[in-house]
Design an enzyme around this catalytic site. Sequence first.
Site, mmCIF file in Angstrom:
data_model
loop_
_atom_site.group_PDB
_atom_site.id
_atom_site.type_symbol
_atom_site.label_atom_id
_atom_site.label_comp_id
_atom_site.label_asym_id
_atom_site.label_seq_id
_atom_site.Cartn_x
_atom_site.Cartn_y
_atom_site.Cartn_z
ATOM 1 N N LYS A 323 0.857 -1.190 0.000
ATOM 2 C CA LYS A 323 0.000 0.000 0.000
ATOM 3 C C LYS A 323 0.893 1.240 0.000
ATOM 4 C CE LYS A 323 -4.029 2.036 2.205
ATOM 5 N NZ LYS A 323 -3.553 3.417 2.115
ATOM 6 N N ARG A 328 -3.931 9.058 -4.776
ATOM 7 C CA ARG A 328 -4.564 8.277 -5.837
ATOM 8 C C ARG A 328 -4.737 9.162 -7.070
ATOM 9 N NH1 ARG A 328 -8.050 3.886 -5.261
ATOM 10 N NH2 ARG A 328 -8.303 2.845 -7.283
ATOM 11 N N LYS A 514 -3.389 -3.631 7.394
ATOM 12 C CA LYS A 514 -2.445 -2.740 8.071
ATOM 13 C C LYS A 514 -1.993 -3.383 9.378
ATOM 14 C CE LYS A 514 -4.226 1.640 6.258
ATOM 15 N NZ LYS A 514 -4.649 3.002 6.606
#
Length: 982
Positions: A323, A328, A514
């Site tokens: 990630k 974005r 995460k």
Amino acid sequence: MPDVTMQDAEAVEEERIQYGEAEMQADLDKKYPNRPHNSHKTLPFHELFTTLFNPLNENRKKAPGPVVARRKQGPHGRANQTPHEAKRSIIDRFISRWRQQVGPDIYPAFRLIIPEKDRDRAMYGMKEKTIGKLLVRVLGINKTSEDAHALMNWRVPGGNASKTAGDFALRCYEVISKRPIRTQVGSMTIAQVNEMLDRLSFVSKEDEQYPIFQHFYLAMNPEEMMWLIRIILRQLKVGATERSFFDAWHPDAEILFAVSSSLRRVCWELYDPALRLEGEHCDIALMQCFQPQLAAFQIHSFEKIVEKMKPTPQEPDFWIEEKLDGERMQLHMITDPSVPGGKRFGFWSRKAKDYTYLYGSHFEDENSASTRHLKSAFEPGVRNIILDGEMITWDVETDTIVPFGTLKTAALAEQRNPYAGGQRPVYVVFDCLLLNDTPIAAYTLRDRRRALASAVNPVHRRLEIHPYTVARSAGEIDPLLRKVVAEASEGLVIKNPRSSYRLNERNDDWIKVKPEYMTEFGESLDLVIIGGYYGSGSRGGFHSSYLCGLRLDNPDKDTQFCYSFCKVGAGMSVADYTEIRHRTDGKWQPWDPKRPPSTYIELGGGQKQFERPDEWIKPADSLVVCIKAASVITTDQFPMGLTLRFPRFKRLRLDKDWSTALSVIEFTKLQASAEAEKKEKQFEVDNERRQRRQVRSRKKPLVVVGGDERVQTPYGAPASKIFDGLTFFVLTDAAKPIKKTKAQLEALIKSHGGTIVQTQNTTPDVICIGERKTVKVSSIIAAGKHNVVRPAWVEHCVAQHEATTGLPSFLLPLEPRHMLHVARDGDVIEGAVDEWGDSYYRDVEGAELGEIIDGMPDDPGAMGDAEVVAEQLREHGIDLYDAPGWLFRGYVVYFDRPEEDVLTPEGLAYLLTRNIVAFAGGRVEDELGEDVTHVMCAKTTRVKELRKQISGRARVPHIVSPAWIEESWKESTLLDEERFGV
């Protein structure tokens, strides 16, 4: 004569505006030749709230909870409408009336009904205080009057304005109602309001905004002004989302908005419900920003994540990607012979903001931070393409990713000097959605990546294809997560290679993983309430959250003094607020920024008074509250440099007073104990690199500079021991933040306890200090054994020590900006700076602060995913997790099913609580799996058996009664489980 001149000037201005409007309409007709045209004037502005907003608000008040009973029979045996059906009827009636009385173009109305989705109108850049100042001026109110104070302090009750505390627009209505120009509704139409709002969006100075607000005030009554202000703030809150309006307007409206992000297109292309979108109109299109697919949040075990990837015996694999910490970004490229190089580009962010001006529109664009370097990025046969990826910042010198906050600064620097070193934007592509006029979003991810690989040639550190790891079992996730944690990365994204791309959705085809940051801090903390903040909405006029403090250890027990430490409001019931209000009544005092209660309370930020409360209370007059939290985090908002992440009220400690609450020293010991326990549970990533640097004895003696004499620092303060036990090799002088020679740097280090050597080979723990790449510095970098730290770190450590006199000294963690070269993983502390590059541990000012501000996005609303938004709102006293749809988010609740029939009270309670949890974002389970966080038990006879089943788990779930779920839902906040244990 002056009046005539002013009238003439206004007439000329009106003529100019009309001419400009005519030009704009001609351009729109050219761009949208088939757009609908209304045959009549738009409805009056007041019709919006009389026939739409107010009825929707009334209907919202009638809406039930998550469990809806059977409809009751109305008159004549007909069933009454549910609130959902009533909402649809209200919207349908308005839209039907618009079609009949105005025409097929509803765009003017939708711009005001769902203003947050209007991408064609620029942000106003106005918040409550700005509007309050303008209204004070427009209304001609004395700035020191009660009404002016009420507008500028709209959260604070007092005087006649107590009923409107917390609702700015309602407060404006109250003030304007005392001096209205009009008592009846005005004649401004929706089109006229839009025209004035367009003007407002183009100006930024108060003198330019003033005549526009004056125009509104002269033309509208108080209620119209109230709704206008809600539209400007984009905070209508009428109980209906854009989906409700889209569904009522056209069955394909939501689809078109997902592929275009354009409210204008939705209104102008779908004006006839009988005409449906087909084929290419439902697909992503070139140079048309779409709403991207998002990754779901991790709420499962690794095994269940793999199950969500829907593996088959023939295709059991799933993909694992890192990630990325960037923004974005979607890239569109088309062949266009009219531009230099023959290729035209477009860049858009996740929030549909156009960044083409920054990254470039063609190969020869002089303002390009990216496209001028992409001439070899596409295969010769690629005519057009749409890519989805992440724009990140790359540091050329250290060859590492830089945190997101530096992205815009790096892009602007690249525009000015495209071939310099330093930091630059790099576009990392992970998906391809269109290739040579063929939309491929419906293809599998595996096929889309094949298309991407065949069409795009990576350009080193300019445009790169994001790698992925093919995995087949849950056990393969854990080692990769350990690796990215060691490299200070954000986490992983697990993807299903058999999935299609689903626009504007967050689904289980992509799942974020995460590190576990949400484990509760090991101990509950007993803190003193020292301040209160007024709320908004239903909590307007009362304290909705409290400032809590740590007691300062002082031998003089009569000295009441606390450091502010955290804000808390989540987890409190109406009864809790009432109890605090009752026990502290008459003891609160307004906070005066000019005369703060510095003998009782210290806030963060010194004179800036960070997290300043609306009212304060003496510690001896206050109460102690028990707080639990996810963890302790660094911050610059509180004096200790630390605060609690996700603090939640547990209970009042009426058995304690302020003198027995948690003190600073006690907290420091508690934190150290919790951190030690946490480290035992964390991933064991290169333990040797995590050990504290110690000076080891060597047979070869150290070459020490300067003997043992004591040297005073250039800051004029006495020497300290902040560098005690550290060995430094200074290679160059310092250029910033303060220019110093090599000898001056060595003297500064030595005066604060450091040891100076003249070679890096004396000890493996030597800290090499260098500002630029000299021959010696380059040789050390080439050897790859030592980091090279900029001299700024030394100066920042000393400066911070001087700025915190009287507090415990600590060594500042290394930040990305401190590193000239990073040779060892983990030496740059994760979380030392925020997403913009602003340090959590030290004061930032001057040129460095300017660089940080320059790197922030123009649109502060673009804050990333919902979890980030929730965390940032919490820091300002707004708990998004206490909203109905978020209340149980992230919780997995096992329901121990009663044996009775569902029609019994126990059976009905079982169904009710299940539905509440599911409605409020939680996950309901019928099996007691390993990821269960709460066990709902309706029968005490079952408790012993349940405890036996869960006793051996690493994380033992809470066993609660149905009352915990029911009461939390009733109070709109998560109450402490211990109150409802069974």
